[in-house]
Design a protein around this motif. Structure first.
Motif, PDB file in Angstrom:
ATOM      1  N   PHE A 185       0.828  -1.209   0.000  1.00 45.10           N
ATOM      2  CA  PHE A 185       0.000   0.000   0.000  1.00 45.10           C
ATOM      3  C   PHE A 185       0.865   1.263   0.000  1.00 45.10           C
ATOM      4  O   PHE A 185       0.375   2.340  -0.319  1.00 45.10           O
ATOM      5  CB  PHE A 185      -0.911   0.010   1.231  1.00 45.10           C
ATOM      6  N   ILE A 186       2.123   1.126   0.392  1.00 46.09           N
ATOM      7  CA  ILE A 186       3.012   2.287   0.445  1.00 46.09           C
ATOM      8  C   ILE A 186       3.710   2.510  -0.890  1.00 46.09           C
ATOM      9  O   ILE A 186       3.946   3.650  -1.295  1.00 46.09           O
ATOM     10  CB  ILE A 186       4.052   2.098   1.575  1.00 46.09           C
ATOM     11  N   PHE A 187       4.028   1.418  -1.601  1.00 45.62           N
ATOM     12  CA  PHE A 187       4.751   1.529  -2.863  1.00 45.62           C
ATOM     13  C   PHE A 187       3.982   2.356  -3.897  1.00 45.62           C
ATOM     14  O   PHE A 187       4.587   3.030  -4.729  1.00 45.62           O
ATOM     15  CB  PHE A 187       5.039   0.136  -3.432  1.00 45.62           C
ATOM     16  N   CYS A 188       2.659   2.284  -3.880  1.00 45.13           N
ATOM     17  CA  CYS A 188       1.859   2.984  -4.882  1.00 45.13           C
ATOM     18  C   CYS A 188       1.220   4.257  -4.342  1.00 45.13           C
ATOM     19  O   CYS A 188       0.435   4.908  -5.039  1.00 45.13           O
ATOM     20  CB  CYS A 188       0.779   2.062  -5.439  1.00 45.13           C
ATOM     21  N   LEU A 189       1.533   4.609  -3.108  1.00 45.31           N
ATOM     22  CA  LEU A 189       0.878   5.753  -2.466  1.00 45.31           C
ATOM     23  C   LEU A 189       1.153   7.060  -3.205  1.00 45.31           C
ATOM     24  O   LEU A 189       0.231   7.807  -3.564  1.00 45.31           O
ATOM     25  CB  LEU A 189       1.343   5.850  -1.009  1.00 45.31           C
ATOM     26  N   SER A 190       2.426   7.341  -3.446  1.00 45.95           N
ATOM     27  CA  SER A 190       2.798   8.601  -4.086  1.00 45.95           C
ATOM     28  C   SER A 190       2.213   8.709  -5.490  1.00 45.95           C
ATOM     29  O   SER A 190       1.684   9.756  -5.882  1.00 45.95           O
ATOM     30  CB  SER A 190       4.320   8.727  -4.130  1.00 45.95           C
ATOM     31  N   THR A 191       2.265   7.619  -6.248  1.00 47.82           N
ATOM     32  CA  THR A 191       1.737   7.630  -7.616  1.00 47.82           C
ATOM     33  C   THR A 191       0.231   7.799  -7.623  1.00 47.82           C
ATOM     34  O   THR A 191      -0.330   8.529  -8.455  1.00 47.82           O
ATOM     35  CB  THR A 191       2.125   6.324  -8.330  1.00 47.82           C
TER      36      THR A 191
END
Length: 394
Positions: free
Chosen positions: A198-204
């Motif tokens: 859930f963190i890997f795609c947060l910024s995108t």
């Protein structure tokens, strides 16, 4: 339709790869969770083997009164250091220096009481605030064994068999394997492997929705011959790719660390094969899709970029719920768990590491549970993208 959606996907990926902050966050969490678990287990292994490697430093006052006890302590890798008599304050000060694990005081009347078959007093002083619990237990075991041998010898001297004091003998048989024990201990840590999805795609997810809307670049995209569903599909695909790459690398690194650690020294093992890991990763890919779709849907429902960031920071708590609830409720593994996103992935990986028989149904439920929720989030985002109020941030 597919080609246009792919154009949006590649466009979003190129922009995401230009974002050094997002890539730094991705690299950090790829390494952080496996490193934390590896470091923790390595410390446990070091502490478990330290008494055998280093020996146990024991200061003894009055060692000359019990030479047999001293010999028995030395046989158990206890390094005995004779010392002059110490009062309470001096004993406390010596223990605080951490140069000795404990102080054993043998009373001057030890020999007299021993000969008269009266309880011969010894005092074991230690500081419980210092992490020497395992070493203290070793010393206490030696003292109990020494006491037991004396009691048996005295009974024999009086013509009584020591067996008289043991009316019932309990023989223990542990059928648990090192793999199942590993699943119990390491299983509590396995859930943390899926939180970064859930963190890997947060910024995108935030940048491609709320960010583009504030920069007014979303209006330019909407003016192109691309449907709202295609736009959402491209943005969702870019976020999913980053999440899937990060999760795959994280699980591979964690697998390599657990294979490398000498878990056998603490009675554990990590027997997950490369094939098992591959199937676990494939079953976890829908979780990455769910994470991206869930965050995009929430970000699109926010009125500003800052609100989207705040909302998604709380959304990361969602994958943490199974880590909190399962130990509290003390639930046993059941089929329904494989249908709950995050919980299903954690359960699947734990059962694989335990060597349990995982059938096609479990893999299917694990993938389908996340996929169904991801499709619902995608449908909501596609409908939301059609709204003029959303595009114009009204």
């Amino acid at each position: 339709m597919t080609s246009r959606a792919l154009v949006v996907l590649f466009k979003e990926l190129r922009e995401a790869l230009r974002d050094k902050r997002a890539l730094s966050l991705l690299a950090l969490f790829v390494v952080m969770y496996p490193a934390i678990i590896g470091f923790t287990l390595n410390r446990i292994i070091d502490k478990a083997g330290s008494p055998e490697r280093e020996g146990i430093q024991l200061t003894v006052v009055g060692s000359e009164y019990a030479p047999t006890l001293m010999a028995q302590l030395k046989q158990k890798n206890v390094i005995v250091t004779p010392h002059a008599p110490l009062d309470e304050q001096a004993t406390t000060d010596l223990l605080r220096t951490a140069k000795t694990v404990a102080v054993l005081k043998i009373d001057a009347k030890f020999v007299e009481n021993y000969a008269a078959m009266r309880p011969a007093r010894v005092e074991l002083w230690y500081d419980s605030a210092i992490d020497n619990g395992r070493k203290i237990d070793e010393v206490e075991n030696v003292l109990r064994e020494y006491t037991s041998r004396i009691a048996q010898a005295r009974l024999l001297a009086h013509g009584v068999s020591p067996v008289t004091l043991v009316p019932v003998t309990v023989q223990k048989y542990d059928t648990g394997t090192s793999a199942s024990r590993s699943a119990m201990i390491i299983g509590a840590m396995l859930g943390s492997f899926f939180i970064p999805a859930f963190i890997f795609c947060l910024s995108t997810a935030v940048d491609t929705t709320a960010g583009e809307r504030e920069r007014r670049s979303l209006e330019v995209l909407m003016a192109q011959p691309v449907s709202p569903a295609q736009l959402v599909f491209g943005k969702l695909g870019a976020a999913t790719v980053l999440s899937a790459v990060g999760l795959t690398l994280e699980l591979v690194i964690a697998h390599a660390i657990l294979k490398w650690l000498p878990l056998e020294e603490i009675g554990l093992s990590w027997r997950l094969t490369t094939a098992d890991l591959t199937f676990a990763i494939l079953a976890s890919l829908p979780l990455c899709l769910f994470a991206a779709a869930f965050e995009i849907a929430l970000a699109m429902n926010a009125k500003s970029f800052k609100e989207a960031q705040s909302t998604l920071s709380f959304a990361i708590l969602v994958p943490m719920l199974p880590l909190i609830l399962i130990p509290m409720l003390d639930l046993q593994t059941a089929t329904w768990m494989y249908a709950v996103p995050v919980l299903s992935n954690m359960t699947l990986l734990r059962e694989l590491s335990k060597g349990a028989d995982i059938g096609l149904l479990h893999y299917t439920l694990t993938a389908a549970g996340s996929l169904v929720v991801a499709l619902l989030c995608y449908a909501f985002a596609a409908v939301r993208m059609k709204s003029e109020k959303y595009v114009l941030a009204v």
